[in-house]
Structure formats: structure tokens, C-alpha cells
Scaffold this motif. Structure first.
Motif, PDB file in Angstrom:
ATOM      1  N   ASP A 104       0.823  -1.217   0.000  1.00  0.00           N
ATOM      2  CA  ASP A 104       0.000   0.000   0.000  1.00  0.00           C
ATOM      3  C   ASP A 104       0.860   1.272   0.000  1.00  0.00           C
ATOM      4  N   TYR A 133     -11.336   7.256  -2.587  1.00  0.00           N
ATOM      5  CA  TYR A 133     -12.603   7.790  -2.079  1.00  0.00           C
ATOM      6  C   TYR A 133     -13.660   7.800  -3.189  1.00  0.00           C
ATOM      7  N   PRO A 173      -6.565 -16.203   9.155  1.00  0.00           N
ATOM      8  CA  PRO A 173      -5.210 -15.757   9.517  1.00  0.00           C
ATOM      9  C   PRO A 173      -5.131 -14.256   9.813  1.00  0.00           C
ATOM     10  N   SER A 174      -5.967 -13.481   9.137  1.00  0.00           N
ATOM     11  CA  SER A 174      -5.998 -12.023   9.258  1.00  0.00           C
ATOM     12  C   SER A 174      -4.677 -11.372   9.660  1.00  0.00           C
ATOM     13  N   LEU A 207      -2.060  -8.423   9.886  1.00  0.00           N
ATOM     14  CA  LEU A 207      -2.459  -7.035  10.148  1.00  0.00           C
ATOM     15  C   LEU A 207      -2.483  -6.209   8.860  1.00  0.00           C
ATOM     16  N   GLU A 208      -1.607  -6.559   7.920  1.00  0.00           N
ATOM     17  CA  GLU A 208      -1.697  -5.962   6.587  1.00  0.00           C
ATOM     18  C   GLU A 208      -2.628  -6.845   5.757  1.00  0.00           C
ATOM     19  N   THR A 209      -3.652  -6.247   5.157  1.00  0.00           N
ATOM     20  CA  THR A 209      -4.565  -7.027   4.319  1.00  0.00           C
ATOM     21  C   THR A 209      -3.884  -7.336   2.981  1.00  0.00           C
ATOM     22  N   GLY A 226       3.168  -7.399   5.751  1.00  0.00           N
ATOM     23  CA  GLY A 226       2.732  -7.197   7.135  1.00  0.00           C
ATOM     24  C   GLY A 226       2.088  -8.440   7.694  1.00  0.00           C
ATOM     25  N   ASP A 278      -9.964  -3.708   2.388  1.00  0.00           N
ATOM     26  CA  ASP A 278     -10.161  -3.262   3.762  1.00  0.00           C
ATOM     27  C   ASP A 278     -10.328  -4.532   4.621  1.00  0.00           C
ATOM     28  N   ARG A 279     -10.438  -4.357   5.921  1.00  0.00           N
ATOM     29  CA  ARG A 279     -10.435  -5.526   6.801  1.00  0.00           C
ATOM     30  C   ARG A 279     -11.619  -6.450   6.531  1.00  0.00           C
ATOM     31  N   ASN A 287     -15.329  -8.219  10.911  1.00  0.00           N
ATOM     32  CA  ASN A 287     -14.451  -7.092  11.249  1.00  0.00           C
ATOM     33  C   ASN A 287     -13.871  -7.387  12.625  1.00  0.00           C
ATOM     34  N   PHE A 288     -12.954  -6.532  13.060  1.00  0.00           N
ATOM     35  CA  PHE A 288     -12.258  -6.830  14.319  1.00  0.00           C
ATOM     36  C   PHE A 288     -13.115  -6.534  15.554  1.00  0.00           C
ATOM     37  N   MET A 289     -14.355  -6.098  15.344  1.00  0.00           N
ATOM     38  CA  MET A 289     -15.265  -6.005  16.486  1.00  0.00           C
ATOM     39  C   MET A 289     -15.953  -7.346  16.730  1.00  0.00           C
ATOM     40  N   TYR A 308     -14.641 -10.401  14.932  1.00  0.00           N
ATOM     41  CA  TYR A 308     -13.579 -11.394  14.849  1.00  0.00           C
ATOM     42  C   TYR A 308     -12.517 -10.975  15.847  1.00  0.00           C
ATOM     43  N   ARG A 355     -14.009  15.399   4.476  1.00  0.00           N
ATOM     44  CA  ARG A 355     -14.226  14.019   4.937  1.00  0.00           C
ATOM     45  C   ARG A 355     -12.934  13.196   4.981  1.00  0.00           C
ATOM     46  N   ARG A 379      -0.779   9.641   4.905  1.00  0.00           N
ATOM     47  CA  ARG A 379      -0.175   8.687   3.970  1.00  0.00           C
ATOM     48  C   ARG A 379      -0.161   9.209   2.544  1.00  0.00           C
ATOM     49  N   GLY A 414      -4.888  -0.960   9.299  1.00  0.00           N
ATOM     50  CA  GLY A 414      -5.057  -2.401   9.510  1.00  0.00           C
ATOM     51  C   GLY A 414      -6.500  -2.846   9.602  1.00  0.00           C
ATOM     52  N   CYS A 415      -7.431  -1.942   9.957  1.00  0.00           N
ATOM     53  CA  CYS A 415      -8.781  -2.466  10.191  1.00  0.00           C
ATOM     54  C   CYS A 415      -9.929  -1.525   9.819  1.00  0.00           C
ATOM     55  N   ASP A 416      -9.713  -0.259   9.773  1.00  0.00           N
ATOM     56  CA  ASP A 416     -10.748   0.751   9.463  1.00  0.00           C
ATOM     57  C   ASP A 416     -11.784   0.943  10.558  1.00  0.00           C
ATOM     58  N   THR A 417     -11.678   0.198  11.652  1.00  0.00           N
ATOM     59  CA  THR A 417     -12.734   0.280  12.670  1.00  0.00           C
ATOM     60  C   THR A 417     -12.192   0.649  14.051  1.00  0.00           C
ATOM     61  N   ASN A 458      -9.988  -0.693  15.794  1.00  0.00           N
ATOM     62  CA  ASN A 458      -9.695  -1.821  16.681  1.00  0.00           C
ATOM     63  C   ASN A 458      -8.217  -2.178  16.752  1.00  0.00           C
ATOM     64  N   CYS A 501       6.984  -8.462  11.613  1.00  0.00           N
ATOM     65  CA  CYS A 501       6.676  -7.947  10.270  1.00  0.00           C
ATOM     66  C   CYS A 501       6.764  -6.437  10.214  1.00  0.00           C
ATOM     67  N   PHE A 536       4.468  -4.179  10.859  1.00  0.00           N
ATOM     68  CA  PHE A 536       3.277  -3.426  10.454  1.00  0.00           C
ATOM     69  C   PHE A 536       2.628  -2.709  11.636  1.00  0.00           C
ATOM     70  N   ARG A 576      -0.013  -9.295  15.419  1.00  0.00           N
ATOM     71  CA  ARG A 576      -0.288 -10.687  15.058  1.00  0.00           C
ATOM     72  C   ARG A 576       0.962 -11.552  15.154  1.00  0.00           C
TER      73      ARG A 576
END
Lengths: 792, 161
Positions: free
Chosen positions: A40, A125, A203-204, A206-208, A257, A289-290, A710-712, A714, B19, B27, B38-41, B43, B98, B100, B134
């Protein structure tokens, strides 16, 4: 050959950063400065951004796609659909398990999150905005969300586009000897059975996943920056799938990652971004995205397992039967050697001398995401290890034995190696009782058993879990193991420059394992050039030799062996040069840790650096210039790391909450090259194993909606939940590996889930609770306790 | 719209859509890629930066919220070619694999020991529990933060003497 263990050799190794030295990592500097370079982070002139439109339905017919509103958004360049791809014969692609997978859906969607269209725009976007405007007309169909539903008569056929496919069955596979196993069960005095489910997890890293595809319409050169654990294999597959000339494709897998198996398959996003770059003539970036990552890319496990062990009058295991039903999702896209439909699951006899075994495996399509990958494991070894270690726990309970006793009674004995298992593996080396003893001593096992008895008398719940796993890692040999036909060898290319410093190029690819340090240490050990003088390069198909990549703990067993052997080739060439410089016979030249001398004259030496300089400046007649070589290493066998893990838990009767009090992990991965890095790998694996045992779950409702997207939902362990680990070791070198190393990246994820679960069951088995499926959450324990009438 | 703020000691004034997420601003607009997504949320914490010295998740802030404030990213940790104690700690204790999560972890760790120079292990584990790793299993990250805290303490003693 084992490593030289004399004191002088140890001192030399320390100075060189050779084998056994906990050298601080060479690669750290860029990460500490925020200068790691991940996919990325790649920005190219004129680069566009791609976002995937995904199916909200698990199973539905596509009646039409209207992309006009999306196309009308300023900055949108294209909306790619399956129909467009079909015109280029790219709507479907082959999978790593010999099936096909939709790149973008044309006829039906078969899982929630399936790729339906791709929007390509000037910014991410804008692409996101426009993706929301792509209108797809779906006719929902009945979803099939378990393999049991899938194989029941009358289930809707998910893969109705496949000729001759009239049901949802994928494969039937057997290993072992049915007749011998039946005979063993016929003479057993006791049969103990277990039915268990290893649920779907992910496995998720941290880097997608993602890529930047840059196809030059003038030259035809295709450069693809890609989150790839196997860049060379991926290049070949790109050549085959997309019909691009292989010599024009350059895959660059930069810093990754994390991977954990998730970055082994080829995903539709890579293919569409590449096709789009070709059609548009500009670079295209696609980054998940995640949620994209969790709902559509390589999941793990989802194995339903039941089986029995036959036990004779002496408490010896004499036979093992296992039935397996796998949920492979909508496309059979498991990443595994092509001859094996359930990976290496037939290692299920584990650490035990069981003379007869029979394994039956069946796979089913469901309306769930495809791509069964080995989440930090070697092709389904985790599921096998979990099953046998849980079954042995059940056997101990039914025999009324301490689970340590049951294991010691049935271990393959140290003198039995090399040992051929009932399912056909040849275990290279092992000493299972020794690892068990170290673990028991570290834990203070006997004292804890006394404490447990006292607590149990007071009605308190405490458990001690045992797991003594054996893995099979480091594939090939190439004759038996291949990925999409490519033999599973690996490669190393080493060039020592005139100043005595070198570059090592590898076919494997680090995702955080520290290859730049570890592999330099192998060269240091073999050639006596300091590890700090060896630069390690990976991940660029233009600049590294062809290899199969990093997964299944194969970097050290295969790439590490290639590195040692290429270094030895250079060492031997160095002898020819040394003989020339000394004006001596080559047979009289000796080499020891970077120094050449003539036999009998140990004080008159030429260093490897002298020899490197001479290789370019002062050569004997007839010898090629340079000090450079390449090795493609096809291992004669796999390696079999093992260990014993012990876990102590306390359980709150009122809430069902499980607290892990202790976790002792004794690993034997053969020779440890960099002990600090090895222990770091084990810490990470124990944590992922903890997550799988207690937290991580991808599940689905009856309509096929993914829960765990998502990480909420998972749940990944944080520092707060994660136990403190106590590590120990034994060292049993692999007899066939040039430096005796076995690989360690995955041992802890393979071995630890059963240890955690066995600890919980050990706390509860006296109440009649014999199994709780992972993840073991408080509510499951609470319900199990209440079902046995246990209250606060 | 125009937003003016300080990042790693340098003042910046940028034109962005309102926005725009801060992580994307850093970035994409500023080209500083050490801050990760890593997650957008909110977390995982891979996008953590310091805002006026406090750790925040930059995927959950909008660019205009930076107006007049001070941002520190991983690129701002080393000073004059010298690594910050937290960077030294992560290297010495093998606190990264890693890499990250590392920028976010280091920034959280730095803020933690600035607020609490002698944290207990539990305080560190709680303090970094908004950030996911991770690879490492956290043990060496905890040690890395302890290493940095000890180095800072030693430097303070030296400074007093």
C-alpha cells in the motif's frame, strides 16, 4: 551433519553471527523508522484505485448489473464486470486445488462477499463512492451453510455451472489401511471415541491483501507489486491464467505485514487489477479493507472430525479411525499440494506408535468463502494434531489415567526413528519423552496436580492441559509434493564480491520471520563471512532464483538447506583458489570458519576474503572467475518438529470464565539458527493458538451472513488477554537437513490449541463434560456447567 | 478546505476534502507511509499517531480536527539521527517481526512511559491493549517498553548527576 559444538567453534560463531547466535535483526532499522515498504506504500505516476463491489447474498442469481450511476461519478474510469472479463476469457480462474473460481460473478453469487464488479477511479474515495452506486439485481436462492446440509439429499446445487456436478460433494480421499485397522478394532479391549469441530477461523495478517498492477501497453512489461508469500509460483500462475508472457511478468512482493497462509492463494482482486491495468494502460492499486479480507480471502480449518482409538489390555493404542468432513466453501481453492485433498491431515497418528490407521475424508461445497489455507500450519496439520491430542485426552479420562502416563505409554520411542507411520510418513527424528520431561519439570507438574486435587475437593475448577504434538513441515520432496504442478523445491543464489562481502538471493519470502538475519547467519556459519556482510534479497522475481515460497514452515527446511549447500559449493571452489595461492595440492587444503590453510601449516592462512579477492584477480588457469553459485534444493524428506505444551487454567463456576494461569511450551525444532528469532516465532504462534482456542471465530447465520467480518466481531487477542509464556527446548537435529534445522514458524499454532482446550476439559471432565468446541467462550463453559447442574 | 497543523515539528497547510481521514491525509497527501491501516474500525491501532502527545487512531479522525494541533508520527521519533529510546527498546528486545504494527506500538509505548515513567507489566499490557500485533505475542513488546523506560530513567539520573 550436526553443528560443531566445540568451544572454539562457539567463539567463532559469536564473532561471525553464525548458527546459535541471537543476533539482533538486520531488517529492523527500516521498520523502526517507519520506512518499511509495503504494497500500500507503492505510489506510481498516474495510478488508479480499485474497489470491489461484493455480493450481499450468500446464494443468488444475478439478473442484471447497472453501472451507469457509478460511471457518471466524476473521476470514475471504468466499472469492470464478469461479462467484460468473459470477453477476455478471464471470468473464471483455476484454483490451487484443481477447481475453478469465479473472478467476477456472471451467473450466480455463491457466498456473501463474492466479487461481482470492480470500480476503478482516480482516488480511492471516488471508487468507494461509486461502488455504492453499482446496482445489482439479485434473485436470492436458498443458502447452504454447513457441509452436513450440503451433502444431504435435495440440497440446492451450488456449483450448477460445472458439467456433471449434480450435488455439493467435492472429493473423497482415504489414507492408511482399512483392513488392518478393522482388525485392530476387533481385538481392542477398549475403544474411545471423540467427535469434534475445528471451526472456521482466519489468519488475518495485520496488513490485508492487495496489489499494484502496472502493465506497460508499449513494452508489454507487467510489474505487479503484490502481497505474495510465493512470488515465483504466482508469476507462473499469472502467465497461465492471464495468458501473459512469463518473461515479461515481474512480481515484487515487498515487505509483508504478516501472512500466516493468507497470502498464498491468488485472489480475484489481483487478476482484475492486472486486467484493468492492461486495458486502461495505467497502474491500478487494489487494497482490501479488513472486511474484504475477513469475508472473502483464505479462511482456515472448518473441519468436522470424528474418530476412535482402539486400545489393548496394556493400554497401548493399536488402531486409529478418523472421519473428516470438510467445509471448503463455494470453490475448492484450498492451498495444498495437488495430490492431497485434505492436505497432510493423515499425520493424524501424531506422536504415537499406532500400528494401524484409516482416514476417510470428504469435502463439500457450501455458500461460504473459498480458499482453505493453512493458518500458520503445514497443510491441515493443525486439524490433525488437534484431533489426536484431544482424542488422547479422552482416552486418558476413560482409562482413568493421568494424560501424561497415557502419552508416555504410547509415544514413538527415541530408538524407533526413522519411524514409518501407519499413514505412510517417515518421521526423521524425535525424542518425545525428553521434551515431555523438560515440560513437566518446568511446570512443576506433580505439585500442580496436588493443588488441583485439593481445589477439586473444595469444589473449585482448575485444569492442566497436555499436548505433545508432531508436525510435518518443509515440503517437498518434489516428486510427491507440488503446488499446481510446480515441484516444491527451493533455491538460493550466493555471490561473494571481491571485497569479501556478499548477496544471498532466495526463492522464499519473509513475512516478518527475519530471513535477512537468519539466512545471513547460515552463510556466516558455512563460509566464515560475518552475517553483517551478507545482504539477503527476496521477493522480486526478476532478481531472485525460482522458488516455491514461504508457507508450511518451509523456509528453513528447504531454503535454509539450499543456502547451506550453495555456501559449501563456494567453499569448495575457494579450496581450488587457495591451492593456487599456496601452490599446494587441493587435497591438502583445509577450511575452518573462514580460514584456509595447507594441512600441517595451520598458522599460514588465507581468509575467505583473500580468496574472494583472488576469485576476481588471481585465478589458476582454467578456473572460471567469480565466487558465485546457485542451488535448487529438493529435500529428501520433510522434517518433523515436535514438542510438549502444558497449560494451567482456572475456571470461574459462576461466569464460566477461563483464565490461563501458566503456559509452558517446550519445542524441538532441531538446530536453532537464531534462538531469539525462534522464540519470537513461538510467542506469536502460541498467541494465535490462544486466539483460536478462546476468541477467533468466523461463523454464519442460516442465510449465510458472515459473522466475524471485522475486528469487532472477529476477536484477536490483545496484550491484555494474552498469557505469559514460559519456553523450553530440546534439540534433536534433523538427520537429513544440512544444518539439522527443522523449521519452527508454525509449531506453536499447531500444538497449542489442543493444550488450551485439554486444560479446560481437564478441569471439567470429572463432571462428565468431555468436549467443548472452540472457541471456548465463557458462555459455552457456563452452559456446560449448568447442564451438569453446577451452579455458583 | 484548508487545514493548518504541525507534524513532526514542521508546520503544514494542506487543502483537503473535509471528509478526509487523518490517516489518508498523512499517507497520501503528505507521503509519510509509516502510519499504517489495519482495520478501518479503530480496533487494531496500526494507524496510531500522537496528537498533542496523546495516542489517537488516525483512521477515526477527520482532517479538519487537526487544525492548530501537533501530530507526531513514527517518522518523528528519531531525532538528529539518534533513535528514540522506544525504538532502541524494540530493536534490543526483538519487539517487532513484520513491522506493520510497530509504528503504532512504539508511539503508544512512548506516550505511556512519558505519562508513567515506571509502569508495571500489567500497566503496559493495559496501555497497549488498543493495538493488535499478530506476530510477536506481545511479550517482547512489553519488554521493549520496559527497556525504554529503564533507559529514560538512567538518562534522567545521569542528567541530575
Amino acid at each position: 551433519m550436526a553443528v560443531d559444538t566445540t568451544e572454539a567453534a562457539a567463539a567463532a560463531r559469536q564473532a561471525m553471527g553464525g548458527i546459535g547466535v541471537s543476533l539482533a535483526r538486520k531488517e529492523d532499522a527500516r521498520f523502526l523508522h517507519g520506512q518499511g515498504h509495503y504494497v500500500d506504500d507503492v505510489v506510481l505516476p498516474g495510478m488508479l484505485h480499485m474497489v470491489i463491489v461484493r455480493s450481499p447474498h450468500a446464494h443468488a442469481r444475478i439478473k442484471g448489473i447497472d453501472s451507469s450511476a457509478a460511471m457518471a461519478v466524476p473521476g470514475v474510469i471504468a466499472v469492470v464486470t464478469g461479462e467484460l472479463l468473459a470477453q477476455h476469457k478471464l471470468a473464471w480462474m483455476p484454483t490451487l486445488s484443481g477447481d475453478t473460481q469465479a473472478v467476477l460473478a456472471t451467473d450466480k453469487v455463491r457466498f456473501q462477499g463474492q466479487e461481482v464488479a470492480c470500480v476503478i477511479a482516480e482516488t480511492k474515495y471516488i471508487a468507494e463512492d461509486a461502488a455504492a452506486l453499482v446496482s445489482v439485481d439479485y434473485e436470492p436462492l436458498q443458502a447452504v451453510t454447513t457441509p452436513q446440509q450440503a451433502i444431504a439429499p435435495g440440497a440446492p446445487v451450488i456449483r450448477d455451472e460445472k458439467e456433471g456436478q449434480t450435488d455439493n460433494k467435492i472429493y473423497h480421499w482415504e489414507a492408511g489401511d482399512k483392513e488392518a485397522t478393522d482388525a485392530a478394532f476387533a481385538r481392542a479391549t477398549k475403544v474411545v471415541s471423540l467427535e469434534t469441530f475445528y471451526p472456521r477461523c482466519h489468519p488475518s495478517p495485520l496488513e490485508t491483501c492487495g496489489c499494484v498492477a502496472d502493465l506497460d501497453p508499449v513494452t508489454g512489461n507487467a510489474t505487479i507489486y503484490m502481497t505474495s508469500q510465493a512470488p515465483h509460483a504466482h508469476r507462473t500462475l499469472f502467465a497461465i491464467v492471464a495468458g501473459l508472457p512469463e518473461e515479461k511478468i515481474r512480481i515484487i512482493s515487498p515487505d509483508l505485514g504478516g501472512g500466516f497462509g493468507n497470502k498464498v492463494p491468488i485472489y480475484p482482486g489481483y487478476v482484475v487489477a492486472t486486467a484493468a491495468s492492461l486495458l486502461i494502460g495505467r497502474p491500478v492499486k487494489w487494497i482490501e479493507d479488513r472486511t474484504d479480507n475477513l469475508i472473502s480471502t483464505g479462511f482456515a480449518r472448518d473441519y468436522y472430525m470424528d474418530g476412535s482409538v482402539a486400545i489393548d489390555e496394556n493400554g497401548k493404542f493399536i488402531g486409529l479411525r478418523v472421519n473428516l468432513l470438510s467445509d471448503n466453501g463455494a470453490f475448492f481453492a484450498d492451498a495444498q499440494p495437488s495430490k492431497f485433498k485434505a492436505g497432510l491431515f493423515h499425520i493424524v497418528t501424531g506422536s504415537y506408535d499406532i500400528p494401524a490407521a484409516h482416514i476417510v475424508a470428504n469435502g463439500a461445497y457450501t455458500n461460504k468463502a473459498p480458499g482453505g489455507v493453512a493458518y500458520r500450519c503445514s497443510f491441515r496439520v493443525t486439524e490433525a494434531s488437534y484431533f489426536i491430542e484431544r482424542l488422547v485426552e479422552s482416552a486418558a479420562v476413560e482409562l482413568g489415567q493421568d494424560p501424561v502416563t497415557t502419552r508416555l505409554n504410547n509415544f514413538i520411542q527415541p530408538e524407533a526413528f526413522p519411524y514409518t507411520s501407519a499413514s505412510g510418513f517417515e518421521y526423521d527424528s524425535g525424542d518425545y519423552p525428553a521434551a515431555m520431561k523438560v515440560a513437566l519439570d518446568m511446570l512443576g507438574y506433580d505439585e500442580l496436580r496436588k493443588e488441583q486435587a485439593e481445589k477439586r475437593a473444595r469444589g473449585e475448577l482448575m485444569g492442566i492441559g497436555v499436548a505433545s504434538f508432531t508436525e510435518v513441515v518443509g515440503a517437498g520432496k518434489g516428486k510427491d509434493y507440488d503446488i499446481a504442478g510446480l515441484r516444491m523445491f527451493d533455491s538460493a543464489e550466493l555471490r561473494i564480491h571481491p571485497t569479501g562481502k556478499g548477496i544471498l538471493k532466495l526463492g522464499v519470502k519473509s513475512q516478518g520471520q527475519g530471513h535477512e538475519t537468519t539466512f545471513a547467519q547460515i552463510v556466516a556459519e558455512e563460509l566464515g563471512i560475518p552475517a553483517s556482510d551478507i545482504e539477503v534479497r527476496e521477493g522480486d522475481t526478476d532478481n531472485t532464483p525460482f522458488g516455491l515460497g514461504t508457507y508450511a514452515s518451509r523456509s528453513t527446511p528447504v531454503g535454509g538447506a539450499a543456502t547451506a549447500i550453495v555456501a559449501r559449493k563456494l567453499r569448495d571452489k575457494g579450496k581450488l583458489i587457495a591451492a593456487h595461492l599456496f601452490e599446494a595440492d587441493v587435497a591438502d587444503i583445509e577450511f575452518d570458519h573462514g580460514k584456509y590453510n595447507v594441512k600441517g601449516s595451520p598458522d599460514n592462512v588465507k581468509t575467505i576474503q583473500d580468496i574472494a579477492f583472488a576469485a576476481y584477480t588471481n585465478l589458476p588457469d582454467g578456473l572460471e572467475a567469480g565466487l558465485e553459485g546457485v542451488t535448487y534444493y529438493d529435500p529428501p524428506n520433510m522434517t518433523f518438529p515436535f514438542g510438549t505444551y502444558l497449560v494451567v487454567v482456572d475456571i470461574d463456576k459462576g461466569t464460566g470464565q477461563v483464565k490461563v494461569r501458566r503456559m509452558v511450551a517446550v519445542d524441538d525444532c532441531g538446530v536453532r539458527i537464531n534462538p531469539m528469532i525462534v522464540e519470537g516465532q513461538i510467542h506469536g504462534g502460541l498467541t494465535e493458538g490462544f486466539g483460536i482456542a478462546f476468541m477467533e471465530l468466523i461463523t454464519f447465520d442460516d442465510e449465510g451472513n458472515c459473522i466475524g467480518s471485522n475486528f469487532m466481531d472477529y476477536l484477536i487477542p490483545t496484550a491484555w488477554e494474552t498469557p505469559r509464556f514460559e519456553l523450553g527446548q530440546t534439540v534433536t537435529p534433523s538427520p537429513h537437513h544440512p544444518i539439522g534445522a527443522k523449521g519452527v514458524g508454525e509449531s506453536a499454532t499447531v500444538g497449542s490449541p489442543a493444550a488450551y482446550v485439554n486444560a479446560v476439559i481437564d478441569a471439567l471432565s470429572h463432571l462428565g463434560i468431555t468436549n467443548i468446541d472452540m472457541p471456548i467462550t465463557s458462555d459455552k463453559v457456563w452452559a456446560a456447567l449448568r447442564s451438569k447442574g453446577v451452579t455458583e | 478546505m484548508k487545514v493548518t497543523f504541525e507534524i513532526n515539528g514542521a508546520e503544514k497547510s494542506v487543502d483537503v476534502e473535509a471528509r478526509t481521514l487523518v490517516v489518508d491525509l498523512i499517507r497520501t497527501k503528505l507521503g509519510m507511509t509509516g502510519t499504517h491501516i489495519g482495520c478501518d474500525t479503530s480496533n487494531c491501532g496500526a494507524c496510531t499517531v500522537l496528537l498533542d502527545g496523546r495516542p489517537v487512531k488516525s483512521c477515526t479522525l477527520l482532517a479538519p480536527m487537526l487544525e492548530g494541533r501537533k501530530v507526531t508520527t513514527v517518522e518523528g521519533l528519531a531525532q538528529g539521527g539518534k533513535l528514540d529510546a522506544i525504538q532502541e527498546g524494540f530493536h534490543a528486545e526483538h519487539g517487532l517481526q513484520c513491522g506493520f504494527c510497530t509504528p503504532g506500538m512504539m508511539l503508544v509505548g512512548k506516550a505511556l512511559i512519558e505519562a508513567n515513567p515506571h509502569p508495571t507489566e500489567d500497566e503496559i499490557r493495559w496501555g497497549i491493549s488498543g493495538n493488535i500485533c499478530r506476530c510477536t505475542g506481545y511479550m517482547n513488546i512489553v519488554k521493549a517498553i520496559q527497556h525504554a523506560a529503564a533507559a529514560n530513567a538512567a538518562e534522567n539520573v545521569a542528567g541530575v548527576a
